[in-house]
Structures are given as structure tokens and as C-alpha cells.
Design a protein around this motif. Structure first.
Motif, PDB file in Angstrom:
ATOM      1  N   ALA A 293      75.926  47.831  33.145  1.00  0.00           N
ATOM      2  CA  ALA A 293      74.518  48.050  32.810  1.00  0.00           C
ATOM      3  C   ALA A 293      73.628  47.636  33.969  1.00  0.00           C
ATOM      4  O   ALA A 293      73.860  46.614  34.604  1.00  0.00           O
ATOM      5  CB  ALA A 293      74.157  47.260  31.557  1.00  0.00           C
ATOM      6  N   GLY A 294      72.601  48.455  34.248  1.00  0.00           N
ATOM      7  CA  GLY A 294      71.636  48.094  35.266  1.00  0.00           C
ATOM      8  C   GLY A 294      71.960  48.606  36.647  1.00  0.00           C
ATOM      9  O   GLY A 294      71.394  48.158  37.636  1.00  0.00           O
ATOM     10  N   ASN A 295      72.870  49.554  36.763  1.00  0.00           N
ATOM     11  CA  ASN A 295      73.177  50.099  38.080  1.00  0.00           C
ATOM     12  C   ASN A 295      72.612  51.501  38.279  1.00  0.00           C
ATOM     13  O   ASN A 295      73.112  52.267  39.103  1.00  0.00           O
ATOM     14  CB  ASN A 295      74.690  50.088  38.313  1.00  0.00           C
ATOM     15  N   GLY A 296      71.575  51.834  37.532  1.00  0.00           N
ATOM     16  CA  GLY A 296      70.882  53.100  37.744  1.00  0.00           C
ATOM     17  C   GLY A 296      71.108  54.123  36.647  1.00  0.00           C
ATOM     18  O   GLY A 296      70.434  55.156  36.622  1.00  0.00           O
ATOM     19  N   GLN A 297      72.030  53.824  35.710  1.00  0.00           N
ATOM     20  CA  GLN A 297      72.293  54.813  34.668  1.00  0.00           C
ATOM     21  C   GLN A 297      71.057  55.042  33.798  1.00  0.00           C
ATOM     22  O   GLN A 297      70.754  56.177  33.434  1.00  0.00           O
ATOM     23  CB  GLN A 297      73.433  54.364  33.754  1.00  0.00           C
ATOM     24  N   SER A 298      70.358  53.941  33.467  1.00  0.00           N
ATOM     25  CA  SER A 298      69.178  54.071  32.616  1.00  0.00           C
ATOM     26  C   SER A 298      68.128  54.936  33.297  1.00  0.00           C
ATOM     27  O   SER A 298      67.532  55.814  32.691  1.00  0.00           O
ATOM     28  CB  SER A 298      68.587  52.696  32.324  1.00  0.00           C
ATOM     29  N   GLU A 299      67.927  54.683  34.597  1.00  0.00           N
ATOM     30  CA  GLU A 299      66.928  55.449  35.331  1.00  0.00           C
ATOM     31  C   GLU A 299      67.298  56.923  35.369  1.00  0.00           C
ATOM     32  O   GLU A 299      66.453  57.796  35.252  1.00  0.00           O
ATOM     33  CB  GLU A 299      66.776  54.907  36.758  1.00  0.00           C
ATOM     34  N   LEU A 300      68.600  57.195  35.529  1.00  0.00           N
ATOM     35  CA  LEU A 300      69.052  58.575  35.565  1.00  0.00           C
ATOM     36  C   LEU A 300      68.698  59.288  34.263  1.00  0.00           C
ATOM     37  O   LEU A 300      68.134  60.386  34.261  1.00  0.00           O
ATOM     38  CB  LEU A 300      70.569  58.613  35.808  1.00  0.00           C
ATOM     39  N   LEU A 301      68.988  58.631  33.143  1.00  0.00           N
ATOM     40  CA  LEU A 301      68.654  59.232  31.849  1.00  0.00           C
ATOM     41  C   LEU A 301      67.153  59.400  31.702  1.00  0.00           C
ATOM     42  O   LEU A 301      66.680  60.403  31.177  1.00  0.00           O
ATOM     43  CB  LEU A 301      69.174  58.348  30.709  1.00  0.00           C
ATOM     44  N   GLU A 302      66.407  58.414  32.178  1.00  0.00           N
ATOM     45  CA  GLU A 302      64.954  58.493  32.045  1.00  0.00           C
ATOM     46  C   GLU A 302      64.382  59.652  32.848  1.00  0.00           C
ATOM     47  O   GLU A 302      63.474  60.340  32.404  1.00  0.00           O
ATOM     48  CB  GLU A 302      64.308  57.162  32.472  1.00  0.00           C
ATOM     49  N   VAL A 303      64.916  59.858  34.044  1.00  0.00           N
ATOM     50  CA  VAL A 303      64.444  60.981  34.866  1.00  0.00           C
ATOM     51  C   VAL A 303      64.768  62.295  34.167  1.00  0.00           C
ATOM     52  O   VAL A 303      63.911  63.161  33.996  1.00  0.00           O
ATOM     53  CB  VAL A 303      65.102  60.954  36.264  1.00  0.00           C
ATOM     54  N   LEU A 304      66.012  62.433  33.720  1.00  0.00           N
ATOM     55  CA  LEU A 304      66.404  63.688  33.084  1.00  0.00           C
ATOM     56  C   LEU A 304      65.647  63.897  31.775  1.00  0.00           C
ATOM     57  O   LEU A 304      65.291  65.004  31.411  1.00  0.00           O
ATOM     58  CB  LEU A 304      67.915  63.696  32.830  1.00  0.00           C
TER      59      LEU A 304
END
Lengths: 532, 322
Positions: A293-304
Motif C-alpha cells: 500500500a502507498g506505492n502509487g496504486q491509489s493514485e493510479l486508480l484515482e487518475v483513471l
């Protein structure tokens, strides 16, 4: 035979109409690791909170070391030698490790002598149990694994002989979990008693001596770990046999649905959260994104999903998707055929105080089916919700119940029903089974695979490696905002993925793997942005 | 501007900064413990009225002071019961206290003293008088340092010295004692305090109590030290300015002192418009000058001073999670 370290007799506890614990009796022998396993909501945490004086039992007795003990508050639990590591850490984030350890266990009105003594004792504990933590580090700056060690240190500093850990590995990487288990083993050798609460069968099998199974507030069995099997435990937990593996056919790959090129995100603190992320997802395929958690996956989902700005290009079926400006919001994404099951269903997926039927309409409330002129057609939405609840086995199937009154698994089914039944080209799914019980996990996984078999593209983000390996047709691993590599699930294993998750592409030869992974994580430890 | 004028202005700054400082530190204790207190204004006002009334009736300023602190503590207790015990909304409770104090003080003053909502002028033992520090007169002849000591440092009422000494005391209490560690922790993560076996409610009431005492001192100083009677709405927004100073100071005691001195200085400027005209060579509207502290308050509250992160559990009542 000596007295049990802990004995509970006939413990019952109700929250309103919900009977969280029903007449529970259990004996935990000293110097053992005793596992308590059960689905979410089975009452494990409630039972342990009673033992720690956080809740008061309606009925029942507690014996510590053979002596009847009344535990009205945490102070009494601490005095009885019980320490607890909660699932959500109880740390003051902007205090140092030392201050957190000392808090509530100070020697005198002045701080300094306490801090000095604590510093000395932490050193001794660190040497004894592999509990190395920098006493002067500020808690919010250290990684989750380290924070957990602080919690253990807190308990030991207070002289705990009995340590309760509630779902301790939920937030850890495989390597960190291994380290934790080595610590627990060391504590056991020193004669400490450990109670481990978890819903992960593998952990129970690996580390416990005895295991108790809870189901719907009741203790259904206590067995020696060496005399049981994961399948038997799973059956005891849910009351029926479950498939631990997912039956799925080989993927029928179609055209490229999602094409992501050179995606970059910098957050408002100037931290580079996504670094040149590129990948494709095809029709009929599940791409799993693994990572701590916290290695960019959340941001990726947020962008998409349309609520984070980014640079780069994203195309859906060959057509460019706007990354900034008026057409880059969630609404527009949904209109283009991207459905999103967010990572945090309670904050992003649902409004907890709203009814199920209102939540079902969110994001699609402009839909003609839900409208009657300028007004919303509540009756139509409710009818549609009732149908969705039936098809997705939401319990209870009551559209007028507030979202917060459903269990985690049923909340997730509501979100899933809303998104999947829109028949999207691309489904984004974040942590689909976080905090969801085994029965519901199975159902949710089946739904995701069924959507894939209809020829839809699915992007799955999960921190559960088992889930990624079971569901995905292809796995990409993220570390520090980058994709470290892609693997096929049949041609890799948890160990290789674990290394990629720690940012390493090669297996080290000069030292044990877990040490190398920890070193790597210590360097990268600041990337985490765990919610509280 | 010569040295004497400067010293005079700074002297006035110290006097005007004192009630702000006491209120700001009051807010600091409360908010560090996680209880937002928008009712500083009301508590000061209530204390100002009760202190002036009792001092005028008894002729004893210390009795007035005690009564003022008592009034402020009573309002603190209401805030505490509403927001800690009953987990009510802290802002609403604070606003209610402000209304209560603003209305009641004038109504009671009118029915008691019949002077249009004022209290009678205090004199003699009925008010705080300035204290001349040792050697102030004999040293006043020494160039520069003499007048600074005699005019600026010496010659204030006891409450001014109390206020300024409260700053290091607060720092010491917060960062060097067990109580301070727990107080800061309960404003950041009450669950950590609770699981450590310490009473969240007890700590928060202690903080709100300290807040009440300091607001009481601030109010009493306004009516019996700075002025010589209570007048309607005499706090004139000082409670809110103190809150702005607290944010400006990012909830740190020494910075609170600097912020309050700045606001105090801004309140002094409109008293000497001639100085602005002389030094800057332009005439500024007097009302504009008077508005300066309020303008700065708005600017600060709008977040133009960088990111101020309040105590993380601030404003939320503590409930054990299910």
C-alpha cells in the motif's frame, strides 16, 4: 499442568440488537501462541477488547493466571500484564517512538527520567527480540511494519506477559510479516503468551500452537494446530466448505481496451507519486496490480477514475481520455464506459449515512431511468436497488437501510452491483475484498471473473498477493510509483513478486532474502500514506 | 521617532497584548487537548463583568478577580459538559457561550447598577495598580537601558507579569511534564491515550478548566486593570483575535507570545495616528488603522501564513470505536 494464562468463562456482549459474543469460554495456556480465527464480524475483536478492558462484558468471568480478575478499563488490563496491539494502531503520529512508548506509563510527573529509562529499556528489548526501532524517529515518518513494532514495544514496556495482536499482518508485506512472526517466536521462547487474531489461515497454520475458531459470535472449536488443516478450519469458520482457489478458464483476449502511456502524477507536496507508468489492458483480461500500500496504486486508480490530475496519455478503445479540464471528472469517465469500485468503499464508494437505494444511484443519478422530469424517480431507483440486491445476494435485501448498517462484505456488494450492472468496457477495482468475510470474498471474485468472461477489461488493484495471484491473468507490480515488471501468474510465485514489491528486480545472493527486503524498505519507508 | 516615543508605544503594546496573550494561551490548552473553543470571547466578557461588579461592590480587586475566574470557569464547565460529556458540537457550544455572556452581562449590569449596562468606575483597592519594580527610579537615569527598564518593564499590573510568565510555564508544562505529554496526545489521538489506560475525559476537562482560569484572568484584567469598569462588549473581538493568534502561532506557546505582541502593537497604532503621519509622511484614515488587527485576523484565518495544522483530534468528540 499449570494454570492457563488467560481463561474466559461464559463471556457475552451485545451491541444493541447485535449479539457480538455469545457465551464464550476459552483457555489460553502460558508460553503458547494461541490463534483466534473467524470471519469479519465473527466477534474476535470484540472478545479481545473485552479482555483489554475497552468494552465491558454483559456476562462472564475472566481469569488471569488462575486468578479471577475484573478488568473495567485498560489500566486494569495493563496491571494484569495484558498488552494489546490493535488492528488500527493507537499511536500519536507526530510524537517520537520514545514518547509513544512512555505515554501513560510515565514514572513521575517529570518526563525526563521516564524518557531516559525507556530509551535504555528499548535498547535491551531491541537486542532481545529483533525489535529495532529508532527511539527518536517521529512515528508518522516510519513505515507501517516499524509502527507495529512500536506497538509491541509499548506493550512490553508496560510489562505485558500476555500479548494480543489483532489482525497484525493486514498492513504488512510478506517479508515484514515474516519478521513479525520471528519476533513472536522469540517472545514465546521467553515465556510470553501470545493471542493472535486473524482471518488468514496460512498464518494460523504457520505460527500458532492452538487455534480457536469463532463464527457469528460463538466459539465453535478449539483444536491443536498440528492436528487440523486449513480446509477444516475454513469449514469451521464459515460453516460450509469453501473454494480457496478460483475456478476460471483461460482468458479469451480481445482488442486493447485501455492503453496507458507515461502517466505521471506529482502531489501537492511535490512528491512524485506516479513515474512514467505505462501498461495495457485487453478485453477479456484481468490485469492485477500488486504492491505494498502507498506505492502509487491509489493514485493510479484515482487518475483513471477521474479525480486526480496527471500528465501522460490514456486511451480507451483507441480514443483519448482527457486528463485535465472539464471532461476529466468521474462523471465523464463513467459516461465513457469506465466503472470504478474504489479502494475505500466507506469514504469513496458509499455515503455511509445514506440509504442503500440512494447509494445505488450515485454517479448514475442523471441516468434517464432514474429520472422523472426534473426530479429523481425514487420508486424506480428503489425497485432497481431491490433487484440488484437480489442478484448480488446483499443481506439484508432492504433498499431503505443506511449503508453503514450493512456488513463490510455487503457494502462491497452494493458498490459492485452498482458498477458492474452498468455494463462498463473497463472496470477499475481497488481492494475488492478488504475487510470482507470469506463467504463474500468468494462471491465477489466470481462476479469479477464473470465480467471478464463477458469480454470486459478489468484493472484490479490489491495488496493481497493471494488475491492477485488467484484472479489475475497478468500481474504488474508497483513500487515507488513505478511498474517494476509484469509477470504471468502461472510463471511466478509470492517470493518473486515479494521482491518486486520491495523494489528489487534481482534475487540477492549475498544475504538472506528477508534482510535484503527490509533494508530496501527502510530506504523507501516514506512513501506510505496509510489512512488512520 | 525618538526612543521615548518608541518606549511609550511598546509599553502600550505590552498592556494591550496581555489580555490577548492570556486568552490565546487559554485557547492553546483547550485546543491542544482537542477541544476547540470559540467561546474565549464570551468567557472573557463574563469574567470582565463579574470581576468589575464584585470589585466595585466589595472594593477588593482580588475578590473581583476570583469571582471573574469563577464566572469563566462556570462557562468552561458548560462547554466541557456539552462537548466532552455529551459529545456535542464544540463550535455551537462556543457560540452559545458567547451569546450568553454578551447578553447576560449587560442585562445584569443594568438591573444591578442602573448605569446603562456599565459597572461603576473602580478606584483605590477596587482596581489593579501598577507595580514599580525595584530600582526602577534609581536606574531610570541610565541611558537607553534605564528608561527601558523603568518604563517598559516596570510599572505594569501584576496580571501583566502573570501573563508573560505563563508563556514559559506553559512551554515547560507541555513539553517537559507527564501532564503535557498526555495533554498533547489527547488532542492528537485520544484512542492512544485511552488504550494507554489514561482518562481522555479527565484530561480534556483539566484542559478546559485551565482555559477557564486563563480567560478569567484575561477578562478581569480588561475591566479592572486596563480599564476601570465593565462596558458593553468591552472584549470587542479579542477572543477571536486570540484564536487567530493561536493559529498564527501554530499552537506553540512562545510563538503565541510573539503573535499576541504583534496584534497588541497593531492595536496601539491607531492611538498614535500622528506617528504614522510623521514617519511615513501620509495621512491614513483613523478607522482604517483601527481595523488593522481585524484585517490581519482575516488574512491569517484565510491561511495566508502558511499551513497551520491544528491538533488532529481537534473538534471531534471521543467515542470508542465499535
Amino acid at each position: 499442568m499449570s494454570d492457563p494464562a488467560i481463561e474466559l468463562k461464559g463471556i457475552s456482549k451485545a451491541f444493541g440488537a447485535v449479539q457480538a459474543n455469545k457465551d464464550i469460554s476459552i483457555r489460553v495456556m502460558p508460553g503458547t501462541i494461541h490463534g483466534i480465527i473467524g470471519e469479519n464480524g465473527a466477534g474476535k475483536s470484540t472478545l479481545m477488547s473485552i479482555l483489554y478492558g475497552f468494552y465491558k462484558a454483559d456476562k462472564g468471568e475472566i481469569f488471569v493466571g488462575g486468578k479471577k480478575t475484573v478488568i473495567p478499563d485498560s489500566q486494569a488490563a495493563i496491571a494484569a500484564g495484558i498488552g494489546m496491539v490493535f488492528q488500527h494502531f493507537k499511536l500519536v503520529e507526530n510524537f517520537t517512538v520514545l514518547e509513544n512508548v512512555v505515554l501513560g506509563a510515565e514514572d513521575s510527573a517529570m518526563l525526563k527520567p521516564s524518557l531516559t529509562r525507556a530509551r535504555r529499556e528499548l535498547k535491551a528489548l531491541a537486542a532481545e527480540y529483533e525489535l529495532n526501532v529508532d527511539p527518536d524517529a517521529v512515528v508518522e515518518d516510519i513505515g507501517v511494519g516499524m509502527q507495529q513494532r512500536v506497538e509491541i514495544l509499548k506493550a512490553l514496556y508496560r510489562g505485558a506477559d500476555i500479548l494480543i495482536l489483532d489482525e497484525p499482518t493486514g498492513v504488512l508485506t510478506p517479508a515484514e510479516a515474516d519478521h513479525l512472526f520471528r519476533i513472536l517466536d522469540g517472545l514465546k521462547r521467553e515465556g510470553k503468551t501470545i493471542i493472535l487474531i486473524t482471518h488468514k489461515l496460512r498464518e494460523i497454520m504457520d505460527i500458532t500452537d492452538t487455534v480457536s475458531v469463532m463464527r457469528r459470535g460463538e466459539m465453535t472449536a478449539t483444536v491443536k494446530t498440528s492436528e487440523t488443516s486449513p480446509a477444516e478450519l475454513a469449514e469451521l469458520m464459515v460453516g460450509r466448505k469453501v473454494l480457496l482457489r478460483i475456478e476460471k478458464s483461460a482468458p479469451a483476449l480481445g482488442e486493447v481496451i485501455l492503453d496507458v502511456k507515461d502517466l505521471n502524477v506529482t502531489d501537492d507536496k511535490g512528491v512524485h507519486r506516479l513515474k512514467n507508468v505505462s501498461f495495457q489492458v485487453r478485453a477479456g483480461e484481468i490485469l492485477g496490480i500488486a504492491g505494498v500500500a502507498g506505492n502509487g496504486q491509489s493514485e493510479l486508480l484515482e487518475v483513471l477514475g477521474g479525480y486526480e490530475k496527471a500528465t501522460g496519455t490514456i486511451t480507451l478503445r483507441g480514443q483519448t481520455i482527457d486528463l485535465t479540464g472539464g471532461k476529466s471528472d468521474g462523471q465523464s469517465r463513467r459516461r465513457r464506459g469506465i466503472a470504478h469500485v474504489p479502494e475505500d468503499r466507506q469514504r469513496e464508494g458509499l455515503i455511509m449515512d445514506y440509504h442503500a437505494w440512494e447509494n445505488v444511484a450515485f454517479g448514475y443519478h442523471h441516468d434517464a431511468r432514474y429520472r422523472k422530469g426534473l426530479l429523481m424517480d425514487n420508486a424506480a431507483i428503489k425497485a432497481d436497488t431491490a433487484g440488484k440486491m437480489k442478484r448480488f445476494d446483499v443481506r439484508p435485501p432492504d433498499p431503505n437501510l443506511a449503508a453503514k448498517n450493512f456488513s463490510g462484505g455487503n457494502q462491497q456488494k452494493i458498490v459492485l452491483a452498482r458498477e458492474i450492472e452498468r455494463n462498463p468496457d473497463l472496470l477499475l477495482v481497488g481492494q475488492p475484498t478488504r475487510g470482507v468475510d470469506i463467504g463474500a470474498i468468494e462471491f465477489i471474485h466470481e462476479q469479477i471473473v464473470a465480467l471478464r468472461d463477458q469480454g470486459k477489461a478489468i484493472l484490479l488493484v490489491s495488496v493481497e498477493l493471494e488475491e492477485i495471484l488467484a484472479l489475475s491473468d497478468r500481474v504488474a507490480v508497483m513500487f515507488d510509483g513505478q511498474i517494476m515488471g509484469e509477470r504471468l501468474p502461472g510463471e511466478t510465485d509470492e517470493k518473486e513478486l515479494g521482491l518486486l514489491m520491495a523494489g528489487m528486480t534481482d534475487v540477492p545472493t549475498d544475504k538472506p532474502v528477508h534482510e535484503a527486503v527490509e533494508e530496501q524498505l527502510a530506504h523507501a519507508g516514506t512513501g506510505d500514506k496509510r489512512g488512520s | 521617532m525618538d526612543l521615548n516615543t518608541l518606549i511609550q508605544m511598546l509599553d502600550a503594546t505590552v498592556r494591550l497584548a496581555t489580555p490577548l496573550l492570556l486568552a490565546c494561551l487559554a485557547g492553546l490548552y483547550s485546543e491542544r487537548a482537542g477541544i476547540f473553543d470559540i467561546g474565549l470571547e464570551g468567557k472573557m466578557l463574563a469574567a470582565a463583568f463579574v470581576a468589575a461588579a464584585i470589585a466595585s461592590v466589595t472594593g477588593q480587586v482580588y475578590l473581583g478577580l476570583l469571582a471573574g475566574i469563577g464566572a469563566s470557569l462556570l462557562l468552561s464547565a458548560i462547554h466541557g459538559v456539552a462537548s466532552i460529556t455529551f459529545r456535542g458540537n464544540q463550535l455551537i457550544s462556543g457560540v452559545a457561550i458567547n451569546f450568553l455572556a454578551a447578553g447576560l452581562s449587560v442585562v445584569i449590569a443594568q438591573s444591578w447598577f442602573r448605569q446603562g449596562g456599565r459597572t461603576p468606575q473602580l478606584s483605590g483597592e477596587g482596581r489593579f495598580r501598577s507595580i514599580t519594580l525595584p530600582f526602577a527610579e534609581s536606574l531610570s537615569g541610565v541611558p537607553v537601558l534605564g528608561p527601558i527598564y523603568a518604563e517598559l518593564i516596570s510599572g505594569h499590573s501584576i496580571l501583566v507579569y502573570v501573563a508573560f510568565l505563563t508563556v514559559p510555564l506553559t512551554w515547560w508544562l507541555l513539553f517537559r511534564t507527564r501532564f503535557g505529554l498526555r495533554l498533547r496526545a489527547v488532542g492528537e489521538n485520544p484512542a492512544a491515550v485511552d488504550t494507554a489506560g489514561v482518562s481522555v475525559i479527565g484530561l480534556r476537562f483539566a484542559a478546559v478548566g485551565i482555559c477557564g482560569i486563563l480567560c478569567g484572568l484575561a477578562g478581569a484584567y480588561l475591566a479592572t486593570g486596563l480599564q476601570t469598569s465593565f462596558t458593553k462588549d468591552m472584549t470587542s473581538g479579542r477572543g477571536y483575535i486570540a484564536l487567530a493568534a493561536l493559529i498564527f502561532a501554530k499552537w506553540r506557546p512562545w510563538h503565541a507570545l510573539y503573535a499576541c505582541l504583534l496584534f497588541g502593537f497593531l492595536q496601539v497604532i491607531p492611538l498614535r495616528p500622528d506617528l504614522i503621519t510623521n514617519t511615513l509622511g501620509l495621512r491614513l484614515n483613523g478607522q482604517l488603522l483601527e481595523a488593522l488587527p481585524y484585517i490581519l485576523t482575516v488574512v491569517i484565518l484565510a491561511g495566508f501564513v502558511g499551513k497551520a495544522i491544528p491538533p488532529r483530534a481537534g473538534g471531534t468528540p471521543y467515542v470508542k470505536e465499535r
